[in-house]
Scaffold this active site. Structure first.
Site, PDB file in Angstrom:
ATOM      1  N   ASP A 264       6.343  20.432  33.571  1.00 44.55           N
ATOM      2  CA  ASP A 264       7.743  20.324  34.169  1.00 44.55           C
ATOM      3  C   ASP A 264       8.901  20.575  34.947  1.00 44.55           C
ATOM      4  OD1 ASP A 264       8.497  17.182  35.691  1.00 44.55           O
ATOM      5  OD2 ASP A 264      10.201  17.585  34.146  1.00 44.55           O
ATOM      6  N   GLU A 269      12.873  26.750  40.696  1.00 41.08           N
ATOM      7  CA  GLU A 269      12.449  24.755  41.414  1.00 41.08           C
ATOM      8  C   GLU A 269      13.593  25.165  42.640  1.00 41.08           C
ATOM      9  OE1 GLU A 269      13.632  22.735  38.804  1.00 41.08           O
ATOM     10  OE2 GLU A 269      12.758  23.442  37.095  1.00 41.08           O
ATOM     11  N   HIS A 292       9.794  18.315  37.563  1.00 42.42           N
ATOM     12  CA  HIS A 292      11.455  18.477  37.066  1.00 42.42           C
ATOM     13  C   HIS A 292      11.950  16.654  37.159  1.00 42.42           C
ATOM     14  CE1 HIS A 292      15.099  20.692  35.291  1.00 42.42           C
ATOM     15  NE2 HIS A 292      14.466  18.988  35.217  1.00 42.42           N
ATOM     16  N   GLY A 294      10.573  14.772  34.604  1.00 42.56           N
ATOM     17  CA  GLY A 294      10.589  13.793  33.137  1.00 42.56           C
ATOM     18  C   GLY A 294      11.537  12.784  32.968  1.00 42.56           C
TER      19      GLY A 294
HETATM   20  P1  NAI Z   1      19.242  17.750  22.171  1.00 38.53           P
HETATM   21  O1  NAI Z   1      20.065  19.136  21.763  1.00 38.53           O
HETATM   22  O2  NAI Z   1      19.315  16.897  21.605  1.00 38.53           O
HETATM   23  O3  NAI Z   1      17.767  18.828  21.185  1.00 38.53           O
HETATM   24  C1  NAI Z   1      17.763  19.686  20.990  1.00 38.53           C
HETATM   25  C2  NAI Z   1      16.786  20.476  19.445  1.00 38.53           C
HETATM   26  O4  NAI Z   1      16.229  21.775  19.883  1.00 38.53           O
HETATM   27  C3  NAI Z   1      18.353  20.504  18.633  1.00 38.53           C
HETATM   28  O5  NAI Z   1      17.472  20.071  17.147  1.00 38.53           O
HETATM   29  C4  NAI Z   1      18.089  22.127  18.501  1.00 38.53           C
HETATM   30  O6  NAI Z   1      18.577  22.227  16.544  1.00 38.53           O
HETATM   31  C5  NAI Z   1      17.399  22.429  18.317  1.00 38.53           C
HETATM   32  N1  NAI Z   1      17.255  24.121  19.016  1.00 38.53           N
HETATM   33  C6  NAI Z   1      17.919  24.646  19.942  1.00 38.53           C
HETATM   34  N2  NAI Z   1      18.045  26.352  19.698  1.00 38.53           N
HETATM   35  C7  NAI Z   1      16.856  25.979  18.515  1.00 38.53           C
HETATM   36  C8  NAI Z   1      15.604  26.870  18.670  1.00 38.53           C
HETATM   37  N3  NAI Z   1      16.009  28.457  19.114  1.00 38.53           N
HETATM   38  N4  NAI Z   1      14.416  26.856  17.914  1.00 38.53           N
HETATM   39  C9  NAI Z   1      14.459  25.255  17.813  1.00 38.53           C
HETATM   40  N5  NAI Z   1      14.982  24.690  18.058  1.00 38.53           N
HETATM   41  C10 NAI Z   1      16.467  24.757  18.601  1.00 38.53           C
HETATM   42  O7  NAI Z   1      18.544  18.440  23.368  1.00 38.53           O
HETATM   43  P2  NAI Z   1      17.631  17.030  23.678  1.00 38.53           P
HETATM   44  O8  NAI Z   1      18.555  16.414  24.744  1.00 38.53           O
HETATM   45  O9  NAI Z   1      16.606  16.660  23.102  1.00 38.53           O
HETATM   46  O10 NAI Z   1      16.556  17.965  25.179  1.00 38.53           O
HETATM   47  C11 NAI Z   1      16.143  18.574  24.884  1.00 38.53           C
HETATM   48  C12 NAI Z   1      16.019  19.310  26.114  1.00 38.53           C
HETATM   49  O11 NAI Z   1      15.145  19.188  27.616  1.00 38.53           O
HETATM   50  C13 NAI Z   1      17.294  20.211  26.729  1.00 38.53           C
HETATM   51  O12 NAI Z   1      16.437  21.938  26.968  1.00 38.53           O
HETATM   52  C14 NAI Z   1      16.634  19.998  28.345  1.00 38.53           C
HETATM   53  O13 NAI Z   1      17.721  20.505  29.396  1.00 38.53           O
HETATM   54  C15 NAI Z   1      16.019  19.233  29.099  1.00 38.53           C
HETATM   55  N6  NAI Z   1      15.566  18.386  29.636  1.00 38.53           N
HETATM   56  C16 NAI Z   1      14.318  17.662  30.280  1.00 38.53           C
HETATM   57  C17 NAI Z   1      14.407  16.592  31.020  1.00 38.53           C
HETATM   58  C18 NAI Z   1      13.681  16.461  32.178  1.00 38.53           C
HETATM   59  O14 NAI Z   1      13.593  15.939  32.954  1.00 38.53           O
HETATM   60  N7  NAI Z   1      12.020  17.864  31.934  1.00 38.53           N
HETATM   61  C19 NAI Z   1      15.261  15.113  31.153  1.00 38.53           C
HETATM   62  C20 NAI Z   1      16.393  15.347  30.122  1.00 38.53           C
HETATM   63  C21 NAI Z   1      16.356  16.785  28.710  1.00 38.53           C
END
Ligand code: NAI
Length: 409
Positions: A264, A269, A292, A294
Site C-alpha cells: 500500500d 509515491e 496508500h 490503508g
Molecule cells: P505505532 O507507533 O503505534 O507502532 C509502531 C510499532 O513499531 C511500535 O510498537 C514500535 O515499538 C515498533 N517498532 C519501531 N521500530 C521497530 C523496529 N525496528 N523493529 C520492530 N518494531 C519496531 O504506529 P502505528 O500507528 O501502528 O503505525 C504503524 C505504521 O503504519 C507507521 O509507519 C505509519 O506511518 C503507518 N500507517 C500507514 C497508513 C496507511 O494508510 N497505509 C495509515 C496509518 C499509519
C-alpha cells in the site's frame, strides 16, 4: 460564589479543506458560534488575510502553515491538523510562538488493520492472480496455493496501534499470532512475542509490517530476510515505503519463493492522482497494489474530524494540551470557581518568579499552579480567586521572555 466562563463568541474558528462536519458540529455543540468553513485549501495572500482574525485554524494536508505565515497571525492560539501527519506545519516554530499543534494519529488505525486482514485472506487464497486471469478471460479453477487462514501463523512486525489491532482481528479468525517489536509490549489475547525478526520470518505464513520509518527499519525486509521466509509465504506492507526493498521482493516473486504480496506504500509515491506510478511489483498478478489508502475510509475521516476538534476545544476551553505534537502536556478539567490564566514563556530562569510576583504584588492568592517545561518553553496555568480585569493581560505580556498569555475566564 462567582462563576467564571469563557466568552466563546469572541473566538474565531477557521476550518479549511472541507473538514468533516463532525468537527463543525462539535465546535457548535460546545458553544463556538464564529466558525468559518472553506471547501478548498487557502494559500498566499488569501490565507494570510484570513489568519488576521482567526484564533483557531483547522487544516488538512494541502494547506501549508510555515513560520512566516504563522508569525503574521496575531490572534492564532491553536492549530489543528485534521490528518495523521503534521509535515504541512512548522511545528517547532509554532511552539516558539506559543501555539500548540494537534493532529489525529490513531483515527485510521482500525481501517488499516481491516485492509491488512482482508489482504491476508485474499493472498492466502491466491485470489489476486485468479482475479487477474478472469479479467483476461482465463478460467483457472484450481486449489493450488489456496488455504484457509484459520490455524496459520501471522507474523506482525511492530506491535503498536495498528499491529495490535491486526493481532485481535487475526486471532478472531483462528490465526496463530506472533509478533516482533523492539519494545516490550503487552500481548493481546494469545499473541506471542518472538525474540528476533528472523525468528518471526521463519515461522510466519503471512508477514505484515507495522513499523515507523526509521534508520532501523529502512529496508528491514530485503534479500536476506525474504530468503528466510517460508516458501510460499505472503508479505504485506501497509507501513512505510522504505521499510521494504521491493526489488528483493520482486526477485522472490520471480523465483516463486513468495506466493503473494500486498503493498500500500512505496518509496516513491505520486504527489497527486493522475500522476504516473511506477513500481517493481507491477508485473506480477499475485500482487495487490493499492495507492496508500490503508487508512482512507469514511469512518477514519469522521473520526479525524471528531478527534482533532475535541483536542482543540479542550485546549481552548481549559488550556489542556494533551495530544499536542509540539508542546509540553498539561491535562486540566474546567474549574468555574476560579479565574484561569495561561502563560507561555521561553524556558529561562526567573520567568516563573516574575509571573508569581505579578499576582502577589496585587495581593492575589494563587490557588493552583500547573507547570510543564521542555528545553525551549515553559507553560504554566494559574488559577486564582482574583477577578482581575482582562486588561491586566498587557502587563503579564510585558514580563520578559513571555511568548503568549491568555486569560481563559
Ligand atoms: P505505532 O507507533 O503505534 O507502532 C509502531 C510499532 O513499531 C511500535 O510498537 C514500535 O515499538 C515498533 N517498532 C519501531 N521500530 C521497530 C523496529 N525496528 N523493529 C520492530 N518494531 C519496531 O504506529 P502505528 O500507528 O501502528 O503505525 C504503524 C505504521 O503504519 C507507521 O509507519 C505509519 O506511518 C503507518 N500507517 C500507514 C497508513 C496507511 O494508510 N497505509 C495509515 C496509518 C499509519
Amino acid at each position: 460564589m462567582k462563576k467564571y466562563s469563557l466568552d466563546k463568541s469572541r473566538i474565531k474558528v477557521l476550518l479549511l479543506e472541507g473538514i468533516h462536519e463532525n468537527a463543525i458540529n462539535y465546535f457548535r455543540e460546545n458553544g463556538y458560534t464564529d466558525i468559518e468553513c472553506y471547501k478548498e485549501a487557502l494559500s498566499g495572500h488569501d490565507l494570510e488575510e484570513k489568519l488576521q482574525q482567526a484564533h483557531i485554524i483547522g487544516i488538512r494536508s494541502r494547506t501549508e502553515l510555515r513560520r512566516d505565515l504563522i508569525q503574521k497571525a496575531p490572534r492564532l492560539f491553536a492549530i489543528g491538523c485534521f490528518s495523521i501527519g503534521t509535515n504541512q506545519v512548522d511545528t517547532s516554530d509554532a511552539k516558539m510562538l506559543g501555539i500548540p499543534v494537534f493532529n489525529a494519529p490513531f483515527s485510521n488505525t482500525r481501517s488499516v488493520a481491516e485492509l491488512v486482514i482482508a489482504e491476508c485472506i485474499m493472498l492466502m487464497r491466491g485470489i489476486p492472480e485468479k482475479n487477474a486471469l478472469a479479467h483476461n478471460k482465463v478460467w483457472q479453477k484450481s486449489v493450488r496455493n489456496s488455504v484457509e487462514v484459520r490455524g496459520k501463523n501471522i507474523g506482525i512486525v511492530g506491535y503498536g496501534h495498528i499491529g495490535s489491532q491486526v493481532s485481535i482481528l487475526a486471532e478472531s479468525l483462528g490465526m496463530n499470532v506472533f509478533y516482533y517489536d523492539i519494545e516490550k509490549k503487552l500481548s493481546l489475547g494469545n499473541a506471542r512475542p518472538v525474540a528476533t525478526l528472523d525468528d518471526l520470518l521463519r515461522i510466519a505464513d503471512t508477514v505484515t509490517l507495522h513499523v515507523p520509518s526509521t534508520k532501523l527499519t529502512r529496508n528491514m525486509i530485503s534479500t536476506g530476510q525474504v530468503s528466510i521466509m517460508k516458501k510460499d509465504a505472503c508479505l504485506i506492507n501497509a507501513s512505510r515505503g522504505d521499510v521494504v526493498d521491493y526489488k528483493a521482493v520482486a526477485d522472490a516473486l520471480r523465483s516463486k519463493h513468495l506466493s503473494g504480496v500486498a503493498a500500500d506504500v512505496f518509496p516513491e509515491e505520486p504527489a497527486s492522482n493522475g500522476e504516473p506510478f511506477l513500481n517493481e511489483l507491477q508485473e506480477f498478478n499475485n500482487v495487490i497494489l493499492t495507492p496508500h489508502i490503508g487508512g482512507s475510509t469514511l469512518e477514519a475521516q469522521a473520526n479525524i474530524g471528531m478527534e482533532v476538534a475535541e483536542k482543540l476545544v479542550k485546549y481552548s476551553d481549559t488550556g489542556s494540551t494533551i495530544g499536542a505534537v509540539n508542546f509540553v502536556e498539561i491535562s486540566l478539567q474546567p474549574n468555574a470557581s476560579k479565574q484561569r490564566f495561561l502563560h507561555i514563556h521561553k524556558n529561562v530562569p526567573g520567568v516563573l518568579r516574575e509571573v508569581n510576583d505579578f499576582f502577589s504584588s496585587r495581593g492575589i492568592n494563587i490557588s493552583a499552579e500547573f507547570l510543564q517545561t521542555d528545553p525551549d518553553i515553559g507553560y504554566v496555568i494559574i488559577e486564582t480567586e482574583s477577578e482581575l480585569d482582562p486588561s491586566v493581560i498587557r502587563e503579564l505580556k510585558n514580563i520578559p521572555h513571555t511568548i503568549r498569555v491568555r486569560i481563559l475566564y
